[in-house]
Motif scaffolding. Structure first.
Motif, PDB file in Angstrom:
ATOM      1  N   ALA A 157       0.841  -1.207   0.000  1.00  0.00           N
ATOM      2  CA  ALA A 157       0.000   0.000   0.000  1.00  0.00           C
ATOM      3  C   ALA A 157       0.870   1.249   0.000  1.00  0.00           C
ATOM      4  O   ALA A 157       0.554   2.236  -0.675  1.00  0.00           O
ATOM      5  CB  ALA A 157      -0.943   0.001   1.201  1.00  0.00           C
ATOM      6  N   CYS A 158       1.958   1.213   0.747  1.00  0.00           N
ATOM      7  CA  CYS A 158       2.859   2.370   0.787  1.00  0.00           C
ATOM      8  C   CYS A 158       3.452   2.645  -0.588  1.00  0.00           C
ATOM      9  O   CYS A 158       3.678   3.793  -0.960  1.00  0.00           O
ATOM     10  CB  CYS A 158       3.973   2.148   1.801  1.00  0.00           C
ATOM     11  SG  CYS A 158       3.405   2.238   3.501  1.00  0.00           S
ATOM     12  N   GLY A 159       3.689   1.597  -1.352  1.00  0.00           N
ATOM     13  CA  GLY A 159       4.191   1.779  -2.707  1.00  0.00           C
ATOM     14  C   GLY A 159       3.184   2.438  -3.625  1.00  0.00           C
ATOM     15  O   GLY A 159       3.539   3.146  -4.553  1.00  0.00           O
ATOM     16  N   LEU A 160       1.898   2.209  -3.344  1.00  0.00           N
ATOM     17  CA  LEU A 160       0.835   2.802  -4.148  1.00  0.00           C
ATOM     18  C   LEU A 160       0.441   4.197  -3.686  1.00  0.00           C
ATOM     19  O   LEU A 160      -0.047   5.002  -4.457  1.00  0.00           O
ATOM     20  CB  LEU A 160      -0.416   1.919  -4.094  1.00  0.00           C
ATOM     21  CG  LEU A 160      -0.296   0.537  -4.700  1.00  0.00           C
ATOM     22  CD1 LEU A 160      -1.548  -0.275  -4.406  1.00  0.00           C
ATOM     23  CD2 LEU A 160      -0.067   0.632  -6.196  1.00  0.00           C
ATOM     24  N   LEU A 161       0.606   4.448  -2.381  1.00  0.00           N
ATOM     25  CA  LEU A 161       0.133   5.685  -1.784  1.00  0.00           C
ATOM     26  C   LEU A 161       1.302   6.476  -1.224  1.00  0.00           C
ATOM     27  O   LEU A 161       1.735   6.232  -0.095  1.00  0.00           O
ATOM     28  CB  LEU A 161      -0.885   5.381  -0.676  1.00  0.00           C
ATOM     29  CG  LEU A 161      -2.060   4.508  -1.105  1.00  0.00           C
ATOM     30  CD1 LEU A 161      -2.847   4.051   0.109  1.00  0.00           C
ATOM     31  CD2 LEU A 161      -2.934   5.240  -2.086  1.00  0.00           C
ATOM     32  N   PRO A 162       1.832   7.421  -1.985  1.00  0.00           N
ATOM     33  CA  PRO A 162       2.965   8.211  -1.486  1.00  0.00           C
ATOM     34  C   PRO A 162       2.626   8.868  -0.158  1.00  0.00           C
ATOM     35  O   PRO A 162       1.499   9.280   0.074  1.00  0.00           O
ATOM     36  CB  PRO A 162       3.171   9.275  -2.568  1.00  0.00           C
ATOM     37  CG  PRO A 162       2.441   8.780  -3.760  1.00  0.00           C
ATOM     38  CD  PRO A 162       1.357   7.859  -3.268  1.00  0.00           C
ATOM     39  N   GLY A 163       3.590   8.921   0.725  1.00  0.00           N
ATOM     40  CA  GLY A 163       3.382   9.552   2.014  1.00  0.00           C
ATOM     41  C   GLY A 163       3.166   8.548   3.125  1.00  0.00           C
ATOM     42  O   GLY A 163       3.236   8.905   4.284  1.00  0.00           O
ATOM     43  N   LEU A 164       2.905   7.278   2.786  1.00  0.00           N
ATOM     44  CA  LEU A 164       2.722   6.270   3.818  1.00  0.00           C
ATOM     45  C   LEU A 164       4.024   5.538   4.124  1.00  0.00           C
ATOM     46  O   LEU A 164       4.084   4.738   5.031  1.00  0.00           O
ATOM     47  CB  LEU A 164       1.669   5.239   3.405  1.00  0.00           C
ATOM     48  CG  LEU A 164       0.244   5.757   3.314  1.00  0.00           C
ATOM     49  CD1 LEU A 164      -0.697   4.638   2.892  1.00  0.00           C
ATOM     50  CD2 LEU A 164      -0.210   6.343   4.624  1.00  0.00           C
ATOM     51  N   ALA A 165       5.052   5.803   3.364  1.00  0.00           N
ATOM     52  CA  ALA A 165       6.330   5.122   3.583  1.00  0.00           C
ATOM     53  C   ALA A 165       7.031   5.689   4.806  1.00  0.00           C
ATOM     54  O   ALA A 165       6.758   6.791   5.266  1.00  0.00           O
ATOM     55  CB  ALA A 165       7.218   5.299   2.354  1.00  0.00           C
ATOM     56  N   GLY A 166       7.930   4.928   5.347  1.00  0.00           N
ATOM     57  CA  GLY A 166       8.752   5.388   6.465  1.00  0.00           C
ATOM     58  C   GLY A 166       7.955   5.591   7.718  1.00  0.00           C
ATOM     59  O   GLY A 166       7.251   4.709   8.169  1.00  0.00           O
ATOM     60  N   ASP A 167       8.043   6.793   8.288  1.00  0.00           N
ATOM     61  CA  ASP A 167       7.409   7.055   9.586  1.00  0.00           C
ATOM     62  C   ASP A 167       5.949   7.469   9.478  1.00  0.00           C
ATOM     63  O   ASP A 167       5.358   7.901  10.457  1.00  0.00           O
ATOM     64  CB  ASP A 167       8.198   8.121  10.345  1.00  0.00           C
ATOM     65  CG  ASP A 167       8.159   9.481   9.661  1.00  0.00           C
ATOM     66  OD1 ASP A 167       8.715  10.425  10.236  1.00  0.00           O
ATOM     67  OD2 ASP A 167       7.590   9.613   8.572  1.00  0.00           O
TER      68      ASP A 167
END
Length: 174
Positions: A157-167
């Motif tokens: 999901a993080c790969g599809l939705l920028p801003g969910l990666a990392g912290d």
């Protein structure tokens, strides 16, 4: 991941694994993935409702309007475009915009070359409130996703939705 007793009392903390994540049913992978997205969306909306009401004193649907406007130019966008982007009937949107205007969170103005056109924009008050609430709202989204998705699904999901990666904080490009 949050400690179970940190969740609000009205939300279950011992949720069973989402059936769409097991892959043992009749549905093809695409529909299982869609069901997982629906479960994630539902979890996020359920948890955000309370936080949005407490922090911004608006309904969830009004919050969606504010979020959309926050990503638009400062001068605003037409109400018809907001209705299209949110998939809302124009009459319902008119009521929501009136409530937001009454609260001092949006401005509404006629479009000079189209007497029926109306543009809506965030006020400085709305921008300030969104900035102040953004960390708590982002944390709420992250916790909700963790409640329905395993690590692999969240990573996808993080790969599809920028801003969910990392912290979990949104990232912007310079």
């Amino acid at each position: 991941m949050a400690v179970p007793d940190e969740h609000p009392a009205d939300l279950p903390t011992d949720l069973p694994e989402c059936p769409s994540m097991q892959g043992t049913g009749l549905l093809p992978a695409e529909l299982r993935a869609w069901m997982l997205l629906l479960a994630a969306t539902g979890a996020v909306e359920q948890r955000l409702r309370t936080v949005v009401k407490e922090r911004l004193d608006v309904s969830h649907d009004e919050f969606l309007v504010l979020c959309l406007l926050a990503e638009m130019p400062r001068e605003g966008i037409r109400m018809t475009r907001i209705a299209d982007l949110l998939g809302r009937p124009k009459t319902r949107l008119t009521y929501q915009i009136a409530c937001l205007q009454h609260a001092g969170l949006v401005t509404r103005r006629s479009v000079h070359d189209d007497r029926r056109g109306v543009e809506v924009a965030l006020t400085d008050k709305a921008r300030r409130l969104l900035r102040e609430a953004s960390d708590q709202l982002a944390e709420t989204v992250t916790e909700a996703l963790e409640s329905v998705m395993g690590p692999e699904q969240r990573e996808a999901a993080c790969g599809l939705l920028p801003g969910l990666a990392g912290d979990g904080r949104s990232t912007t490009t310079p």
